[in-house]
Write a protein that holds these residues in place. Structure first.
Motif, PDB file in Angstrom:
ATOM      1  N   ASP A  71       0.842  -1.181   0.000  1.00 17.72           N
ATOM      2  CA  ASP A  71       0.000   0.000   0.000  1.00 17.72           C
ATOM      3  C   ASP A  71       0.883   1.240   0.000  1.00 17.72           C
ATOM      4  OD1 ASP A  71      -1.734   2.086   1.908  1.00 17.72           O
ATOM      5  OD2 ASP A  71      -2.933   0.907   0.498  1.00 17.72           O
ATOM      6  N   ARG A  72       0.421   2.309  -0.621  1.00 13.39           N
ATOM      7  CA  ARG A  72       1.194   3.556  -0.669  1.00 13.39           C
ATOM      8  C   ARG A  72       1.505   4.067   0.726  1.00 13.39           C
ATOM      9  NH1 ARG A  72       0.835   8.203   0.509  1.00 13.39           N
ATOM     10  NH2 ARG A  72       1.659  10.040  -0.469  1.00 13.39           N
ATOM     11  N   SER A  73       0.566   3.941   1.661  1.00  8.00           N
ATOM     12  CA  SER A  73       0.803   4.421   3.026  1.00  8.00           C
ATOM     13  C   SER A  73       1.888   3.611   3.727  1.00  8.00           C
ATOM     14  CB  SER A  73      -0.489   4.411   3.841  1.00  8.00           C
ATOM     15  OG  SER A  73      -0.976   3.090   3.993  1.00  8.00           O
ATOM     16  N   THR A  74       2.012   2.339   3.389  1.00  9.59           N
ATOM     17  CA  THR A  74       3.072   1.496   3.951  1.00  9.59           C
ATOM     18  C   THR A  74       4.433   1.983   3.473  1.00  9.59           C
ATOM     19  OG1 THR A  74       1.583  -0.404   4.001  1.00  9.59           O
ATOM     20  CG2 THR A  74       3.957  -0.873   4.082  1.00  9.59           C
ATOM     21  N   VAL A  75       4.513   2.322   2.193  1.00  7.24           N
ATOM     22  CA  VAL A  75       5.768   2.830   1.631  1.00  7.24           C
ATOM     23  C   VAL A  75       6.099   4.185   2.255  1.00  7.24           C
ATOM     24  CG1 VAL A  75       6.951   3.561  -0.472  1.00  7.24           C
ATOM     25  CG2 VAL A  75       5.478   1.544  -0.506  1.00  7.24           C
ATOM     26  N   ALA A  76       5.108   5.038   2.398  1.00  8.76           N
ATOM     27  CA  ALA A  76       5.344   6.352   3.016  1.00  8.76           C
ATOM     28  C   ALA A  76       5.849   6.188   4.441  1.00  8.76           C
ATOM     29  CB  ALA A  76       4.063   7.186   2.996  1.00  8.76           C
ATOM     30  N   HIS A  77       5.240   5.292   5.193  1.00  8.90           N
ATOM     31  CA  HIS A  77       5.671   5.046   6.577  1.00  8.90           C
ATOM     32  C   HIS A  77       7.119   4.551   6.602  1.00  8.90           C
ATOM     33  CE1 HIS A  77       5.595   3.673  10.727  1.00  8.90           C
ATOM     34  NE2 HIS A  77       6.041   2.504  10.295  1.00  8.90           N
ATOM     35  N   GLY A  78       7.437   3.599   5.728  1.00  8.87           N
ATOM     36  CA  GLY A  78       8.799   3.066   5.675  1.00  8.87           C
ATOM     37  C   GLY A  78       9.824   4.126   5.321  1.00  8.87           C
ATOM     38  N   CYS A  79       9.493   4.981   4.368  1.00  7.00           N
ATOM     39  CA  CYS A  79      10.414   6.054   3.975  1.00  7.00           C
ATOM     40  C   CYS A  79      10.628   7.042   5.117  1.00  7.00           C
ATOM     41  CB  CYS A  79       9.898   6.769   2.726  1.00  7.00           C
ATOM     42  SG  CYS A  79      10.027   5.780   1.220  1.00  7.00           S
ATOM     43  N   HIS A  80       9.570   7.345   5.849  1.00  2.00           N
ATOM     44  CA  HIS A  80       9.701   8.250   7.001  1.00  2.00           C
ATOM     45  C   HIS A  80      10.580   7.624   8.080  1.00  2.00           C
ATOM     46  CE1 HIS A  80       7.045  11.381   5.627  1.00  2.00           C
ATOM     47  NE2 HIS A  80       6.077  10.504   5.395  1.00  2.00           N
ATOM     48  N   LYS A  81      10.423   6.324   8.306  1.00  4.31           N
ATOM     49  CA  LYS A  81      11.241   5.642   9.311  1.00  4.31           C
ATOM     50  C   LYS A  81      12.726   5.719   8.940  1.00  4.31           C
ATOM     51  CE  LYS A  81       9.971   3.255  12.393  1.00  4.31           C
ATOM     52  NZ  LYS A  81       9.814   3.547  13.816  1.00  4.31           N
TER      53      LYS A  81
END
Length: 120
Positions: A71-81
Motif C-alpha cells: 500500500d502507498r501508506s506502507t511505503v510512506a511510513h517506511g520512507c519516514h522511518k
C-alpha cells in the motif's frame, strides 16, 4: 494510465534496490520481497529498499508501492522511518553510499550498450 512496460521497468528498478539492500545487509532479496516476512531485520531492509527506490531512483510512493505489492501508506511510513534514521551520521553515510551505488548502476543499465561493446 501506466503501461505494462512502465510497470515492468518499475518492478526491475525496485528489484535493483532490493538486491543492493539485501547484499549490503546479507539478507536474501526473496525475504525482503516476501509479503509474510515480519522479522525486524527484514522489515527494516524492506523499508531501506523502498526508501532507495523513492529517493535514489526518483520513483513516486505509489509506483514503489505498486512494484512491491504494498500500500502507498506502507511505503510512506517506511520512507519516514528510514529518513528518521538518517540523524545518525553512520546510517546517513551508509545510505548515501547505497544511494550513490544505486544511481550508478541504474544509470548504466538504463543506457543501451554501445555497438562496439557487442561486436568487438
Amino acid at each position: 494510465m501506466r503501461t505494462f512496460e512502465n510497470r515492468m521497468r518499475d518492478e526491475h528498478s525496485v528489484r535493483l534496490a532490493v538486491g543492493l539492500t539485501g547484499y549490503s545487509l546479507q539478507i536474501p532479496a526473496e525475504d525482503i520481497l516476501a509479503a509474510t516476512q515480519r522479522d525486524h531485520r527484514i522489515v527494516r531492509a524492506r523499508q531501506v529498499a523502498m526508501y532507495l527506490s523513492h529517493v535514489g531512483l526518483g520513483m513516486s510512493l505509489a509506483r514503489v508501492a505498486d512494484a512491491m505489492g504494498r500500500d502507498r501508506s506502507t511505503v510512506a511510513h517506511g520512507c519516514h522511518k528510514i529518513e528518521d534514521y538518517r540523524d545518525d551520521p553512520d546510517v546517513d553515510e551508509w545510505l548515501d553510499g547505497l544511494e550513490s551505488q544505486l544511481k550508478n548502476v541504474s544509470g548504466l543499465l538504463g543506457r543501451p550498450p554501445r555497438s562496439s561493446a557487442i561486436n568487438p
